[in-house]
Design a protein around this motif. Structure first.
Motif, PDB file in Angstrom:
ATOM      1  N   GLY A  92      22.367  55.531 -21.328  1.00  0.00           N
ATOM      2  CA  GLY A  92      22.284  55.610 -19.864  1.00  0.00           C
ATOM      3  C   GLY A  92      22.190  54.234 -19.233  1.00  0.00           C
ATOM      4  O   GLY A  92      21.883  53.241 -19.900  1.00  0.00           O
ATOM      5  N   ARG A  93      22.448  54.182 -17.927  1.00  0.00           N
ATOM      6  CA  ARG A  93      22.550  52.881 -17.235  1.00  0.00           C
ATOM      7  C   ARG A  93      21.529  52.744 -16.114  1.00  0.00           C
ATOM      8  O   ARG A  93      21.273  53.703 -15.388  1.00  0.00           O
ATOM      9  CB  ARG A  93      23.945  52.735 -16.627  1.00  0.00           C
ATOM     10  N   VAL A  94      20.980  51.557 -15.999  1.00  0.00           N
ATOM     11  CA  VAL A  94      20.147  51.230 -14.844  1.00  0.00           C
ATOM     12  C   VAL A  94      20.914  50.202 -14.012  1.00  0.00           C
ATOM     13  O   VAL A  94      21.424  49.218 -14.547  1.00  0.00           O
ATOM     14  CB  VAL A  94      18.751  50.693 -15.241  1.00  0.00           C
ATOM     15  N   ALA A  95      21.033  50.476 -12.717  1.00  0.00           N
ATOM     16  CA  ALA A  95      21.737  49.553 -11.824  1.00  0.00           C
ATOM     17  C   ALA A  95      20.727  48.930 -10.879  1.00  0.00           C
ATOM     18  O   ALA A  95      19.839  49.617 -10.344  1.00  0.00           O
ATOM     19  CB  ALA A  95      22.812  50.297 -11.036  1.00  0.00           C
ATOM     20  N   VAL A  96      20.871  47.630 -10.690  1.00  0.00           N
ATOM     21  CA  VAL A  96      19.982  46.863  -9.811  1.00  0.00           C
ATOM     22  C   VAL A  96      20.845  46.178  -8.765  1.00  0.00           C
ATOM     23  O   VAL A  96      21.877  45.584  -9.115  1.00  0.00           O
ATOM     24  CB  VAL A  96      19.227  45.789 -10.631  1.00  0.00           C
ATOM     25  N   ILE A  97      20.460  46.295  -7.493  1.00  0.00           N
ATOM     26  CA  ILE A  97      21.048  45.374  -6.514  1.00  0.00           C
ATOM     27  C   ILE A  97      19.916  44.721  -5.745  1.00  0.00           C
ATOM     28  O   ILE A  97      18.813  45.270  -5.645  1.00  0.00           O
ATOM     29  CB  ILE A  97      22.061  46.033  -5.518  1.00  0.00           C
ATOM     30  N   HIS A  98      20.204  43.522  -5.242  1.00  0.00           N
ATOM     31  CA  HIS A  98      19.202  42.873  -4.402  1.00  0.00           C
ATOM     32  C   HIS A  98      19.855  41.865  -3.469  1.00  0.00           C
ATOM     33  O   HIS A  98      21.009  41.492  -3.653  1.00  0.00           O
ATOM     34  CB  HIS A  98      18.097  42.229  -5.248  1.00  0.00           C
ATOM     35  N   TRP A  99      19.076  41.472  -2.475  1.00  0.00           N
ATOM     36  CA  TRP A  99      19.521  40.466  -1.510  1.00  0.00           C
ATOM     37  C   TRP A  99      19.704  39.120  -2.201  1.00  0.00           C
ATOM     38  O   TRP A  99      18.857  38.717  -3.014  1.00  0.00           O
ATOM     39  CB  TRP A  99      18.456  40.297  -0.419  1.00  0.00           C
ATOM     40  N   ARG A 100      20.793  38.421  -1.835  1.00  0.00           N
ATOM     41  CA  ARG A 100      21.008  37.079  -2.365  1.00  0.00           C
ATOM     42  C   ARG A 100      19.993  36.102  -1.761  1.00  0.00           C
ATOM     43  O   ARG A 100      19.514  36.307  -0.651  1.00  0.00           O
ATOM     44  CB  ARG A 100      22.431  36.630  -2.036  1.00  0.00           C
ATOM     45  N   SER A 101      19.656  35.067  -2.542  1.00  0.00           N
ATOM     46  CA  SER A 101      18.775  34.008  -2.019  1.00  0.00           C
ATOM     47  C   SER A 101      19.535  32.718  -1.791  1.00  0.00           C
ATOM     48  O   SER A 101      18.964  31.747  -1.301  1.00  0.00           O
ATOM     49  CB  SER A 101      17.609  33.701  -2.960  1.00  0.00           C
ATOM     50  N   ASP A 102      20.822  32.667  -2.162  1.00  0.00           N
ATOM     51  CA  ASP A 102      21.581  31.412  -2.050  1.00  0.00           C
ATOM     52  C   ASP A 102      22.354  31.324  -0.736  1.00  0.00           C
ATOM     53  O   ASP A 102      23.059  30.347  -0.522  1.00  0.00           O
ATOM     54  CB  ASP A 102      22.544  31.292  -3.242  1.00  0.00           C
ATOM     55  N   ILE A 103      22.254  32.340   0.108  1.00  0.00           N
ATOM     56  CA  ILE A 103      22.886  32.306   1.435  1.00  0.00           C
ATOM     57  C   ILE A 103      21.867  32.858   2.434  1.00  0.00           C
ATOM     58  O   ILE A 103      20.890  33.502   2.030  1.00  0.00           O
ATOM     59  CB  ILE A 103      24.171  33.178   1.501  1.00  0.00           C
ATOM     60  N   ALA A 104      22.128  32.608   3.705  1.00  0.00           N
ATOM     61  CA  ALA A 104      21.253  33.188   4.724  1.00  0.00           C
ATOM     62  C   ALA A 104      21.543  34.688   4.812  1.00  0.00           C
ATOM     63  O   ALA A 104      22.708  35.102   4.770  1.00  0.00           O
ATOM     64  CB  ALA A 104      21.538  32.527   6.066  1.00  0.00           C
ATOM     65  N   THR A 105      20.511  35.496   4.886  1.00  0.00           N
ATOM     66  CA  THR A 105      20.695  36.951   5.005  1.00  0.00           C
ATOM     67  C   THR A 105      19.892  37.459   6.203  1.00  0.00           C
ATOM     68  O   THR A 105      18.833  36.896   6.518  1.00  0.00           O
ATOM     69  CB  THR A 105      20.229  37.678   3.722  1.00  0.00           C
TER      70      THR A 105
ATOM     71  N   LEU B 116      11.677  34.801   0.453  1.00  0.00           N
ATOM     72  CA  LEU B 116      12.383  34.118  -0.641  1.00  0.00           C
ATOM     73  C   LEU B 116      11.464  33.846  -1.837  1.00  0.00           C
ATOM     74  O   LEU B 116      11.923  33.789  -2.982  1.00  0.00           O
ATOM     75  CB  LEU B 116      12.985  32.804  -0.143  1.00  0.00           C
ATOM     76  N   ALA B 117      10.179  33.714  -1.573  1.00  0.00           N
ATOM     77  CA  ALA B 117       9.241  33.403  -2.659  1.00  0.00           C
ATOM     78  C   ALA B 117       9.147  34.553  -3.667  1.00  0.00           C
ATOM     79  O   ALA B 117       8.787  34.331  -4.825  1.00  0.00           O
ATOM     80  CB  ALA B 117       7.861  33.107  -2.075  1.00  0.00           C
ATOM     81  N   ILE B 118       9.477  35.768  -3.237  1.00  0.00           N
ATOM     82  CA  ILE B 118       9.368  36.911  -4.165  1.00  0.00           C
ATOM     83  C   ILE B 118      10.730  37.585  -4.392  1.00  0.00           C
ATOM     84  O   ILE B 118      10.809  38.623  -5.041  1.00  0.00           O
ATOM     85  CB  ILE B 118       8.344  37.963  -3.674  1.00  0.00           C
ATOM     86  N   ARG B 119      11.779  36.991  -3.856  1.00  0.00           N
ATOM     87  CA  ARG B 119      13.110  37.613  -3.971  1.00  0.00           C
ATOM     88  C   ARG B 119      13.694  37.263  -5.334  1.00  0.00           C
ATOM     89  O   ARG B 119      13.881  36.078  -5.635  1.00  0.00           O
ATOM     90  CB  ARG B 119      13.991  37.060  -2.856  1.00  0.00           C
ATOM     91  N   PRO B 120      13.959  38.239  -6.191  1.00  0.00           N
ATOM     92  CA  PRO B 120      14.434  37.870  -7.542  1.00  0.00           C
ATOM     93  C   PRO B 120      15.877  37.395  -7.536  1.00  0.00           C
ATOM     94  O   PRO B 120      16.701  37.896  -6.784  1.00  0.00           O
ATOM     95  CB  PRO B 120      14.318  39.184  -8.322  1.00  0.00           C
ATOM     96  N   ARG B 121      16.166  36.441  -8.385  1.00  0.00           N
ATOM     97  CA  ARG B 121      17.524  35.915  -8.506  1.00  0.00           C
ATOM     98  C   ARG B 121      18.272  36.716  -9.579  1.00  0.00           C
ATOM     99  O   ARG B 121      17.641  37.345 -10.431  1.00  0.00           O
ATOM    100  CB  ARG B 121      17.470  34.435  -8.880  1.00  0.00           C
ATOM    101  N   PRO B 122      19.605  36.644  -9.549  1.00  0.00           N
ATOM    102  CA  PRO B 122      20.387  37.422 -10.514  1.00  0.00           C
ATOM    103  C   PRO B 122      19.985  37.151 -11.964  1.00  0.00           C
ATOM    104  O   PRO B 122      19.833  38.094 -12.758  1.00  0.00           O
ATOM    105  CB  PRO B 122      21.830  36.957 -10.251  1.00  0.00           C
ATOM    106  N   GLU B 123      19.799  35.868 -12.300  1.00  0.00           N
ATOM    107  CA  GLU B 123      19.490  35.546 -13.698  1.00  0.00           C
ATOM    108  C   GLU B 123      18.102  36.061 -14.089  1.00  0.00           C
ATOM    109  O   GLU B 123      17.860  36.422 -15.244  1.00  0.00           O
ATOM    110  CB  GLU B 123      19.631  34.037 -13.969  1.00  0.00           C
ATOM    111  N   THR B 124      17.206  36.127 -13.112  1.00  0.00           N
ATOM    112  CA  THR B 124      15.873  36.677 -13.396  1.00  0.00           C
ATOM    113  C   THR B 124      15.988  38.179 -13.663  1.00  0.00           C
ATOM    114  O   THR B 124      15.367  38.712 -14.596  1.00  0.00           O
ATOM    115  CB  THR B 124      14.941  36.434 -12.183  1.00  0.00           C
TER     116      THR B 124
END
Ligand SMILES: C[S@@+](CC[C@H](N)C(=O)[O-])C[C@H]1O[C@@H](n2cnc3c(N)ncnc32)[C@H](O)[C@@H]1O
Length: 197
Positions: A131-144, A150-158
């Motif tokens: 089975g698959r788990v999918a994650v999406i999140h807000w980017r931190s490398d551009i203005a959103t 930003l201090a708690i926003r996870p990055r893709p590599e994290t």
């Protein structure tokens, strides 16, 4: 308890941030062979789209009873009878679902929570092998226009590292989901024991 920084603006504004069908397709979730679980489903932005696209049962969980009512009403109005919206404090008590009950779990805009590995462990528990788990999140490398601090926003590599720590294999590496998000997918291996987290 509601996870930190997990409020949303009004639905009209929130839905303008996403193209749900395109996001589900990009992550390969337009085809799922079994139930999906949408943890912290909010307005049902992705639960309803996933039910429509896959024709599978979607268990939509949220701590907020008002949002759960709204998702149930919208599913009824759209004749999406396979959407099962339920109140659950997933951070504190898990999903309440059986081991291996799901083919896919969505953790969308939620992994900035206090204990991301705990949520991922719960996702792994309810997923059937493969089975698959999918994650999406807000980017931190551009203005959103929204998104957690930003201090708690996870990055893709994290997120990718968390998936591996929680016992998933990264099946879809981080990709951009315009205009403001990134996403990735982990797969529960078919025959291994749960990692000790
Ligand atoms: C930022 S919103 C994301 C909504 C949805 N996943 C989306 O991307 O459209 C986070 C959601 O998680 C829910 N939530 C927060 N803490 C929760 C918990 N402990 N258990 C279940 N849901 C929770 C909130 O009520 C909110 O609807």
């Amino acid at each position: 308890m509601k996870t930190r920084d997990s409020g949303m603006p009004g639905e009209g504004q929130w839905s303008g941030f996403f193209a749900p069908d395109a996001i589900l397709c990009a992550l390969g979730l337009n085809q799922v062979d079994g139930a999906l679980v949408d943890i912290g489903c909010g307005y049902g932005t992705f639960s309803l789209a996933a039910a429509r696209m896959t024709g599978q049962r979607v268990i939509a969980l949220d701590i907020d009873p008002g949002l759960v009512r709204l998702v149930a009403e919208r599913a009824r109005a759209q004749s999406l009878t396979l959407v099962d919206a339920r109140v659950a404090d997933v951070a504190a008590a898990g999903t309440g679902l059986d081991d291996g009950a799901a083919a896919a779990v969505l953790l969308f805009n939620l992994l900035h929570c206090e204990e991301p590995l705990r949520l991922l462990a719960e996702a792994r528990r309810v997923l059937a092998p493969g089975g698959r788990v999918a994650v999406i999140h807000w980017r931190s490398d551009i203005a959103t226009p929204r998104g957690p601090d930003l201090a708690i926003r996870p990055r893709p590599e994290t997120c990718a590292a968390w998936l591996e720590l929680a016992g998933f294999v990264v099946a879809v590496p981080p990709l951009l989901l315009p205009p403001y998000h990134f996403g990735l997918v982990g797969r529960r291996p078919r025959a291994t024991r749960s990692p000790r987290l």
